[in-house]
Design a protein around this motif. Structure first.
Motif, PDB file in Angstrom:
ATOM      1  N   TRP A 254      25.645 -50.265  95.939  1.00  0.00           N
ATOM      2  CA  TRP A 254      24.351 -49.699  95.517  1.00  0.00           C
ATOM      3  C   TRP A 254      23.922 -48.605  96.492  1.00  0.00           C
ATOM      4  CZ3 TRP A 254      19.601 -48.853  97.612  1.00  0.00           C
ATOM      5  CH2 TRP A 254      18.602 -48.444  96.716  1.00  0.00           C
ATOM      6  N   GLN A 255      24.104 -48.864  97.773  1.00  0.00           N
ATOM      7  CA  GLN A 255      23.668 -47.899  98.788  1.00  0.00           C
ATOM      8  C   GLN A 255      24.449 -46.596  98.692  1.00  0.00           C
ATOM      9  OE1 GLN A 255      23.514 -49.605 102.720  1.00  0.00           O
ATOM     10  NE2 GLN A 255      21.972 -51.111 102.140  1.00  0.00           N
TER      11      GLN A 255
ATOM     12  N   GLN B  88      16.184 -61.451  95.605  1.00  0.00           N
ATOM     13  CA  GLN B  88      17.091 -60.854  94.623  1.00  0.00           C
ATOM     14  C   GLN B  88      17.157 -59.339  94.836  1.00  0.00           C
ATOM     15  OE1 GLN B  88      18.948 -62.751  92.697  1.00  0.00           O
ATOM     16  NE2 GLN B  88      20.007 -60.895  92.018  1.00  0.00           N
ATOM     17  N   LEU B  89      15.970 -58.724  94.990  1.00  0.00           N
ATOM     18  CA  LEU B  89      15.890 -57.276  95.231  1.00  0.00           C
ATOM     19  C   LEU B  89      16.599 -56.916  96.539  1.00  0.00           C
ATOM     20  CD1 LEU B  89      14.651 -54.452  94.507  1.00  0.00           C
ATOM     21  CD2 LEU B  89      12.662 -55.127  95.883  1.00  0.00           C
ATOM     22  N   ARG B  90      16.389 -57.735  97.564  1.00  0.00           N
ATOM     23  CA  ARG B  90      16.995 -57.477  98.865  1.00  0.00           C
ATOM     24  C   ARG B  90      18.516 -57.453  98.759  1.00  0.00           C
ATOM     25  NH1 ARG B  90      18.890 -59.611 103.791  1.00  0.00           N
ATOM     26  NH2 ARG B  90      17.838 -58.716 105.598  1.00  0.00           N
ATOM     27  N   LYS B  91      19.035 -58.409  97.985  1.00  0.00           N
ATOM     28  CA  LYS B  91      20.479 -58.503  97.790  1.00  0.00           C
ATOM     29  C   LYS B  91      21.018 -57.203  97.183  1.00  0.00           C
ATOM     30  CE  LYS B  91      23.527 -61.853  95.769  1.00  0.00           C
ATOM     31  NZ  LYS B  91      23.589 -63.030  94.891  1.00  0.00           N
ATOM     32  N   GLN B  92      20.284 -56.679  96.208  1.00  0.00           N
ATOM     33  CA  GLN B  92      20.706 -55.437  95.555  1.00  0.00           C
ATOM     34  C   GLN B  92      20.650 -54.266  96.539  1.00  0.00           C
ATOM     35  OE1 GLN B  92      18.267 -54.102  92.225  1.00  0.00           O
ATOM     36  NE2 GLN B  92      19.052 -52.046  92.551  1.00  0.00           N
ATOM     37  N   LEU B  93      19.532 -54.154  97.264  1.00  0.00           N
ATOM     38  CA  LEU B  93      19.336 -53.002  98.152  1.00  0.00           C
ATOM     39  C   LEU B  93      20.305 -53.021  99.337  1.00  0.00           C
ATOM     40  CD1 LEU B  93      15.418 -52.878  98.251  1.00  0.00           C
ATOM     41  CD2 LEU B  93      16.954 -51.518  96.825  1.00  0.00           C
ATOM     42  N   ARG B  94      20.762 -54.194  99.728  1.00  0.00           N
ATOM     43  CA  ARG B  94      21.688 -54.293 100.874  1.00  0.00           C
ATOM     44  C   ARG B  94      23.143 -54.231 100.428  1.00  0.00           C
ATOM     45  NH1 ARG B  94      19.125 -55.476 105.840  1.00  0.00           N
ATOM     46  NH2 ARG B  94      16.918 -55.155 105.484  1.00  0.00           N
ATOM     47  N   ASP B  95      23.371 -54.120  99.112  1.00  0.00           N
ATOM     48  CA  ASP B  95      24.739 -54.053  98.598  1.00  0.00           C
ATOM     49  C   ASP B  95      25.326 -52.671  98.916  1.00  0.00           C
ATOM     50  OD1 ASP B  95      27.077 -54.149  97.198  1.00  0.00           O
ATOM     51  OD2 ASP B  95      26.149 -53.917  95.229  1.00  0.00           O
TER      52      ASP B  95
END
Ligand code: MN
Length: 248
Positions: A147-148, A137-144
């Motif tokens: 978000w970046q 879930q966190l990975r999905k956010q950080l790779r968005d």
């Protein structure tokens, strides 16, 4: 379709390594990498992620430690084919950083390496750790990308503070993750079949091993590097003779 990196005709040996976790606290590990890049008989070196302990944006490349890494990689890339795939800690390494290092754009994760009449599947390894739903879930956010973009628009000091806070807060969680999470065998087999490859090479878990996935499929795990608090690091070298693990 999985992107393909084709070995150049003059490549006779290719080094794969990962998880150096470079930063101001790892001068000896940095020196060990510099020495390896200067001495390796390989014509190409592929860095499979977590080269840096943390990367908060390419404007960080002018700081003393990061700058010395740029100089080292630029010197190496003038003699070697040098490639970077992002890990879960340095996924924000961007075009400015890599171009300063004389390196091509980052490899997609996963990438198929075509070399010596075989196909090898390369990955960092975190995307296949499906057992850890919170991490995915966190990975999905950080790779968005949104978000970046938002994160990179913040001042450098604020990004650094965020990163060190996140690191402290998640240190125990990360230790637990590293101890228990592992790559899901089914997704590894599916990706290998997709890639038309028999061998998956990755890092991330810091648990060097060779896993038999059945049906002639294998998973080769790289070690992390630590020459500051320990004396540990390895690489996998591909040649016409096959795959060889080399301890440093
Ligand atoms: Mn990792």
């Amino acid at each position: 379709m999985i992107p393909v990196l084709r070995a150049e005709a003059h490549w006779q040996q290719i080094d794969l390594l990962s998880d150096l976790h470079l930063g101001p606290e790892t001068p000896r590990t940095l020196a060990r990498l510099a020495r390896h890049l200067a001495e390796t008989p390989a014509q190409a070196v592929i860095l499979l992620g977590d080269v840096f302990e943390v990367w908060v944006g390419d404007d960080a490349r002018f700081a003393p430690c990061e700058h010395s890494v740029v100089q080292m990689l630029r010197a190496a890339s003038s003699r070697l084919g040098l490639y970077f795939m992002a890990g879960n800690r340095d996924f924000l390494v961007g075009a400015d950083m890599l171009s300063d290092c004389g390196m091509p754009p980052p490899l997609a994760d996963p990438t198929v390496l075509e070399a010596f009449d075989r196909r090898w599947l390369l990955s960092h390894g975190d995307a296949q750790c499906l057992g850890d739903a919170a991490y995915q879930q966190l990975r999905k956010q950080l790779r968005d990308p949104v978000w970046q973009q938002d994160f990179l628009a913040k001042p450098l000091a604020e990004r650094r503070a965020f990163a060190s806070q996140a690191r402290d807060a998640s240190r125990s969680a990360q230790a637990a993750m590293l101890a228990h999470a592992d790559l899901d065998a089914d997704i590894c087999r599916a990706q290998l079949q997709d890639a038309g490859a028999h061998d998956l090479i990755h890092g991330h878990t810091h648990r060097p091993a060779l896993h038999d996935l059945g049906d002639g499929l294998r998973r080769h795990v790289l070690s992390d590097w630590d020459f500051d608090t320990a004396s540990r690091g390895d690489l996998l070298r591909i040649s016409a003779a096959g795959l060889e693990r080399i301890a440093l």
